[in-house]
Design a protein around this motif. Structure first.
Motif, mmCIF file in Angstrom:
data_model
loop_
_atom_site.group_PDB
_atom_site.id
_atom_site.type_symbol
_atom_site.label_atom_id
_atom_site.label_comp_id
_atom_site.label_asym_id
_atom_site.label_seq_id
_atom_site.Cartn_x
_atom_site.Cartn_y
_atom_site.Cartn_z
ATOM 1 N N HIS A 1 0.842 -1.204 0.000
ATOM 2 C CA HIS A 1 0.000 0.000 0.000
ATOM 3 C C HIS A 1 0.876 1.252 0.000
ATOM 4 O O HIS A 1 0.606 2.213 -0.736
ATOM 5 C CB HIS A 1 -0.928 0.001 1.220
ATOM 6 C CG HIS A 1 -1.893 1.141 1.226
ATOM 7 N ND1 HIS A 1 -3.236 0.983 0.981
ATOM 8 C CD2 HIS A 1 -1.705 2.477 1.416
ATOM 9 C CE1 HIS A 1 -3.835 2.173 1.027
ATOM 10 N NE2 HIS A 1 -2.918 3.083 1.304
ATOM 11 N N SER B 1 -7.179 5.439 -8.083
ATOM 12 C CA SER B 1 -6.233 5.280 -9.186
ATOM 13 C C SER B 1 -6.969 4.972 -10.488
ATOM 14 O O SER B 1 -6.572 5.452 -11.562
ATOM 15 C CB SER B 1 -5.230 4.166 -8.866
ATOM 16 O OG SER B 1 -4.464 4.496 -7.733
ATOM 17 N N HIS C 1 -1.526 -1.701 -10.363
ATOM 18 C CA HIS C 1 -1.094 -3.087 -10.186
ATOM 19 C C HIS C 1 -0.682 -3.364 -8.738
ATOM 20 O O HIS C 1 -0.990 -4.432 -8.186
ATOM 21 C CB HIS C 1 0.078 -3.385 -11.124
ATOM 22 C CG HIS C 1 0.702 -4.718 -10.884
ATOM 23 N ND1 HIS C 1 0.115 -5.905 -11.289
ATOM 24 C CD2 HIS C 1 1.867 -5.067 -10.252
ATOM 25 C CE1 HIS C 1 0.877 -6.920 -10.922
ATOM 26 N NE2 HIS C 1 1.940 -6.448 -10.289
ATOM 27 N N THR C 2 -0.017 -2.402 -8.104
ATOM 28 C CA THR C 2 0.462 -2.592 -6.733
ATOM 29 C C THR C 2 -0.700 -2.649 -5.749
ATOM 30 O O THR C 2 -0.695 -3.459 -4.805
ATOM 31 C CB THR C 2 1.446 -1.474 -6.352
ATOM 32 O OG1 THR C 2 2.517 -1.438 -7.307
ATOM 33 C CG2 THR C 2 2.039 -1.712 -4.974
ATOM 34 N N TYR C 3 -1.705 -1.812 -5.948
ATOM 35 C CA TYR C 3 -2.903 -1.903 -5.104
ATOM 36 C C TYR C 3 -3.574 -3.269 -5.268
ATOM 37 O O TYR C 3 -4.022 -3.883 -4.286
ATOM 38 C CB TYR C 3 -3.897 -0.803 -5.454
ATOM 39 C CG TYR C 3 -3.642 0.525 -4.784
ATOM 40 C CD1 TYR C 3 -3.513 0.618 -3.394
ATOM 41 C CD2 TYR C 3 -3.554 1.706 -5.521
ATOM 42 C CE1 TYR C 3 -3.294 1.838 -2.769
ATOM 43 C CE2 TYR C 3 -3.331 2.928 -4.902
ATOM 44 C CZ TYR C 3 -3.201 2.987 -3.532
ATOM 45 O OH TYR C 3 -2.977 4.193 -2.911
ATOM 46 N N GLU D 1 1.572 1.162 -12.663
ATOM 47 C CA GLU D 1 2.215 0.396 -11.593
ATOM 48 C C GLU D 1 1.492 0.613 -10.265
ATOM 49 O O GLU D 1 1.399 -0.306 -9.448
ATOM 50 C CB GLU D 1 3.688 0.779 -11.465
ATOM 51 C CG GLU D 1 4.442 -0.137 -10.515
ATOM 52 C CD GLU D 1 5.932 0.154 -10.416
ATOM 53 O OE1 GLU D 1 6.593 -0.491 -9.573
ATOM 54 O OE2 GLU D 1 6.435 1.029 -11.153
ATOM 55 N N THR D 2 0.973 1.820 -10.055
ATOM 56 C CA THR D 2 0.181 2.089 -8.858
ATOM 57 C C THR D 2 -1.030 1.162 -8.798
ATOM 58 O O THR D 2 -1.306 0.531 -7.764
ATOM 59 C CB THR D 2 -0.299 3.559 -8.853
ATOM 60 O OG1 THR D 2 0.829 4.430 -8.845
ATOM 61 C CG2 THR D 2 -1.173 3.847 -7.636
ATOM 62 N N THR E 1 -7.164 0.206 1.288
ATOM 63 C CA THR E 1 -6.460 -0.145 0.052
ATOM 64 C C THR E 1 -7.405 -0.074 -1.146
ATOM 65 O O THR E 1 -7.037 0.426 -2.216
ATOM 66 C CB THR E 1 -5.868 -1.560 0.169
ATOM 67 O OG1 THR E 1 -4.983 -1.616 1.289
ATOM 68 C CG2 THR E 1 -5.080 -1.928 -1.084
ATOM 69 N N ALA F 1 2.334 1.765 -3.418
ATOM 70 C CA ALA F 1 1.332 2.294 -4.347
ATOM 71 C C ALA F 1 1.130 3.793 -4.139
ATOM 72 O O ALA F 1 1.043 4.567 -5.098
ATOM 73 C CB ALA F 1 0.012 1.548 -4.175
ATOM 74 N N SER F 2 1.064 4.209 -2.882
ATOM 75 C CA SER F 2 0.887 5.629 -2.573
ATOM 76 C C SER F 2 2.067 6.460 -3.078
ATOM 77 O O SER F 2 1.874 7.552 -3.630
ATOM 78 C CB SER F 2 0.724 5.802 -1.063
ATOM 79 O OG SER F 2 0.604 7.161 -0.720
ATOM 80 N N TYR G 1 -7.110 2.107 -4.590
ATOM 81 C CA TYR G 1 -7.196 1.469 -5.901
ATOM 82 C C TYR G 1 -8.263 2.137 -6.756
ATOM 83 O O TYR G 1 -8.030 2.459 -7.937
ATOM 84 C CB TYR G 1 -7.510 -0.012 -5.706
ATOM 85 C CG TYR G 1 -7.782 -0.783 -6.969
ATOM 86 C CD1 TYR G 1 -6.849 -0.816 -8.005
ATOM 87 C CD2 TYR G 1 -8.966 -1.512 -7.118
ATOM 88 C CE1 TYR G 1 -7.091 -1.548 -9.167
ATOM 89 C CE2 TYR G 1 -9.214 -2.247 -8.264
ATOM 90 C CZ TYR G 1 -8.271 -2.264 -9.289
ATOM 91 O OH TYR G 1 -8.515 -2.979 -10.432
ATOM 92 N N SER H 1 2.011 6.749 -6.817
ATOM 93 C CA SER H 1 0.996 7.729 -7.231
ATOM 94 C C SER H 1 1.554 9.147 -7.170
ATOM 95 O O SER H 1 1.275 9.978 -8.048
ATOM 96 C CB SER H 1 -0.243 7.594 -6.333
ATOM 97 O OG SER H 1 -1.241 8.504 -6.715
#
Length: 244
Positions: free
Chosen positions: A147, A196, A171-173, A168-169, A189, A150-151, A193, A154
């Motif tokens: 998480h 995003s 996908h990571t979430y 990628e953000t 989370t 992802a942040s 997502y 972003s």
């Protein structure tokens, strides 16, 4: 304490005292509790304890300084937290499982340095540290680090405009949610997502992304307790409906 600095009970006492001070600070927001912990750790380090205790004490010191920065906004506290996390990380054996926590803490301070002071090099380093941390994190810690990654990704997307970071953000979430069960952390989370996906809609104008975001925000709302976070989810949901 009535024992030597090399006695494990000394560090155990310090850890307990720091934990109690941190809990009291979180409950009362009285910075004096953090000051007490910071002073105790610094006094302990002056006694030249064994390296394994130095490593963990430096991490605890970094945590306390970061919390004090968030309260008082004194840049020196943030700079010192980064310095202590770096020193703690340098005392870990390369590839040591426990190092992922220090990498994650250091990356959080570096990402904060970017957010407040615009240091792009700090943001790039934070991303690399979090990627490394994810690769060695244990199962129960992995979602939180994903998480955080992802942040941070972003933030990089908003700064650079490079849609690869947005992808990628997302996908990571998605990866973080694989390790979570329904509850407040999952909802947090899921909200990230969904936001995003809204940003990706702004780029592609693909309405399906917006519909998916609305559905995910509605799900997140079910698992979000009353409070400021719930209000934020409701606001984001209203914005998504308006965009549609």
């Amino acid at each position: 304490p009535l024992f030597t600095v090399s006695d494990p009970r000394h560090f155990s006492w310090l850890s307990s005292m720091v934990s109690i001070s941190t809990i009291l600070f979180q409950r009362t927001r009285a910075v004096g509790h953090l000051d007490t912990a910071i002073d105790a750790i610094n006094e302990f380090l002056l006694l030249c304890p064994p390296p394994q205790y130095v490593r963990d004490a430096l991490h605890d010191l970094g945590d306390c300084l970061f919390m004090r920065f968030e309260t008082q906004m004194q840049r020196k506290d943030l700079d010192d937290s980064i310095k202590n996390f770096r020193e703690s990380l340098s005392l870990h054996v390369v590839g040591e499982p426990g190092s992922f926590m220090t990498k994650n803490s250091l990356s959080t301070s570096l990402a904060t340095q970017f957010s407040y002071y615009g240091d792009i090099a700090a943001l790039d380093e934070a991303i690399e540290l979090q990627r490394d941390a994810v690769s060695t994190a244990t199962g129960d810690q992995r979602p939180a680090i994903l998480h955080n990654l992802a942040s941070t990704l972003s933030k990089k997307w908003r700064f650079s405009g490079d849609v690869r970071y947005l992808d990628e953000t997302i996908h990571t979430y998605q990866e973080a949610m694989r390790y979570q069960v329904p509850g407040p952390a999952y909802a947090y989370t899921l909200s990230g997502y969904a936001l995003s996906l809204c940003k990706k809609f702004d780029v592609t104008r693909d309405v399906q992304l917006l519909e998916d975001a609305i559905r995910h925000l509605q799900t997140a709302l079910r698992f979000t307790p009353e409070g400021s976070t719930r209000s934020e989810v409701l606001r984001n949901l209203a914005d998504a409906h308006q965009a549609k």
